[in-house]
Design an enzyme around this catalytic site. Structure first.
Site, PDB file in Angstrom:
ATOM      1  N   SER A  41      -1.281   0.959   3.450  1.00 22.95           N
ATOM      2  CA  SER A  41       0.138   1.541   2.474  1.00 22.95           C
ATOM      3  C   SER A  41       1.062   0.996   4.087  1.00 22.95           C
ATOM      4  O   SER A  41       2.169   0.216   3.002  1.00 22.95           O
ATOM      5  CB  SER A  41       0.355   2.872   2.171  1.00 22.95           C
ATOM      6  OG  SER A  41      -0.429   3.096   0.986  1.00 22.95           O
ATOM      7  N   HIS A  50      -7.431   1.962  -2.413  1.00 26.70           N
ATOM      8  CA  HIS A  50      -7.296   2.877  -3.193  1.00 26.70           C
ATOM      9  C   HIS A  50      -8.449   2.776  -4.112  1.00 26.70           C
ATOM     10  O   HIS A  50      -9.057   3.483  -5.103  1.00 26.70           O
ATOM     11  CB  HIS A  50      -6.147   3.490  -3.211  1.00 26.70           C
ATOM     12  CG  HIS A  50      -5.130   3.790  -2.430  1.00 26.70           C
ATOM     13  ND1 HIS A  50      -3.592   2.971  -2.001  1.00 26.70           N
ATOM     14  CD2 HIS A  50      -5.464   4.806  -2.674  1.00 26.70           C
ATOM     15  CE1 HIS A  50      -3.131   3.672  -1.145  1.00 26.70           C
ATOM     16  NE2 HIS A  50      -3.811   4.942  -1.250  1.00 26.70           N
TER      17      HIS A  50
END
Ligand code: AMP
Length: 280
Positions: free
Chosen positions: A184, A34
């Site tokens: 994640s 990200h």
């Protein structure tokens, strides 16, 4: 950085914001993947918007919606550190009000690979939520990761087909030292599983090396990667060669080919891919 949770507040905050506006859509639990998208947006855009929304509709029954890592405070801090100007963090009621009835479906790209494994409505849900985000934020540029190669293709086609005037930029996959793609879902892995997970990028490299070395048979190239996974005790959901634009299966390698893999390791369902190039 300003944080808003309603569509009206997001639009209000952006009305006079300097252009170009760049959007980085995320589901939170921010990691270096990200961060690389945010850094690219910060370098290229006058205003950077990050959305944070764990989209419930793209999770199938029995998938990890309830367990998906959530860290709103940590994400807000990471977004601020990355130079985000506006954090848009709506709840599901804001995005899907009573009577919500519209679906965006990208035929052809939604069915293979992840569509076959998770069901074709997965990418309908992704295309629909991203169409909404692009309409809400109206960015000049939106940034996505090559890590989710099929998602990036679905979104680029959706934006083209629906005449959404946002440039879709796809950024390289960020990896750990041993090659494991940042995700994640890596948070689900214990130490032994984390070690086993490095078989996934290793298998992709084996396939790429076979293709570089002259293997033209798609099945044989994939088999080399399967051997690498199985040697490490990993049985993938799929390891497939596909056309990098259409995602059609590649039986005979004649040019760049998307090598895509999905495997469950413990509680984590991990995906990864690379583009393999035959030697010229
Ligand atoms: P997610 O929060 O998992 O929905 O991901 C948000 C965006 O980050 C998507 O465009 C992903 O493709 C991208 N992304 C996730 N992991 C990586 C990674 N390891 N490298 C680059 N981009 C990534």
């Amino acid at each position: 950085m300003r944080t808003v949770s309603t569509i009206a507040d997001a639009r209000g905050a952006l009305a006079d914001a300097p252009r170009p506006v760049g959007l980085v859509p995320t589901m939170g639990a921010l990691h270096d993947g990200h961060r690389s998208l945010l850094a690219r947006a910060r370098a290229e855009c006058a205003t950077v918007v990050m959305s944070l929304f764990v989209n419930p509709t793209q999770f199938g029954a029995g998938e990890d919606l309830a367990a998906y890592p959530r860290d709103g405070a940590g994400d807000e801090r990471a977004a601020r550190e990355a130079g985000v100007d506006l954090l848009f963090a709506p709840d599901a009621g804001e995005m899907y009000p009573q009577g919500f009835a519209t679906t965006v479906s990208v035929a052809g790209l939604r069915e293979p690979l992840e569509g076959a494994a998770r069901g074709p409505t997965h990418f309908d849900a992704v295309a629909t939520v991203v169409a909404k985000l692009l309409n809400i934020i109206a960015p000049q540029v939106a940034y996505f990761g090559q890590k989710d190669a099929q998602q990036a293709l679905v979104i680029a086609r959706m934006a083209r087909d629906l005449d959404i005037p946002t440039l879709i930029e796809v950024c390289p996959t960020v990896r750990e030292g041993d090659g494991l793609a940042r995700s994640s879902r890596n948070a689900y892995l214990d130490a032994a599983q984390r070690e086993q997970a490095s078989a996934i990028p290793a298998a992709l490299r084996v396939v790429a090396a076979a293709i570089r070395a002259g293997e033209r048979d798609g099945t044989l190239a994939a088999a080399a990667g399967l051997d690498e996974l199985r040697r490490r005790g990993v049985e993938p959901e799929y390891l497939a060669l596909a056309d990098p634009q259409t995602l059609e299966p590649v039986a005979h390698v004649t040019g760049p080919v998307l090598v895509a893999v999905a495997a469950r390791i413990g509680r984590a369902r991990l995906i990864d891919n690379l583009i393999a190039q035959p030697a010229t």
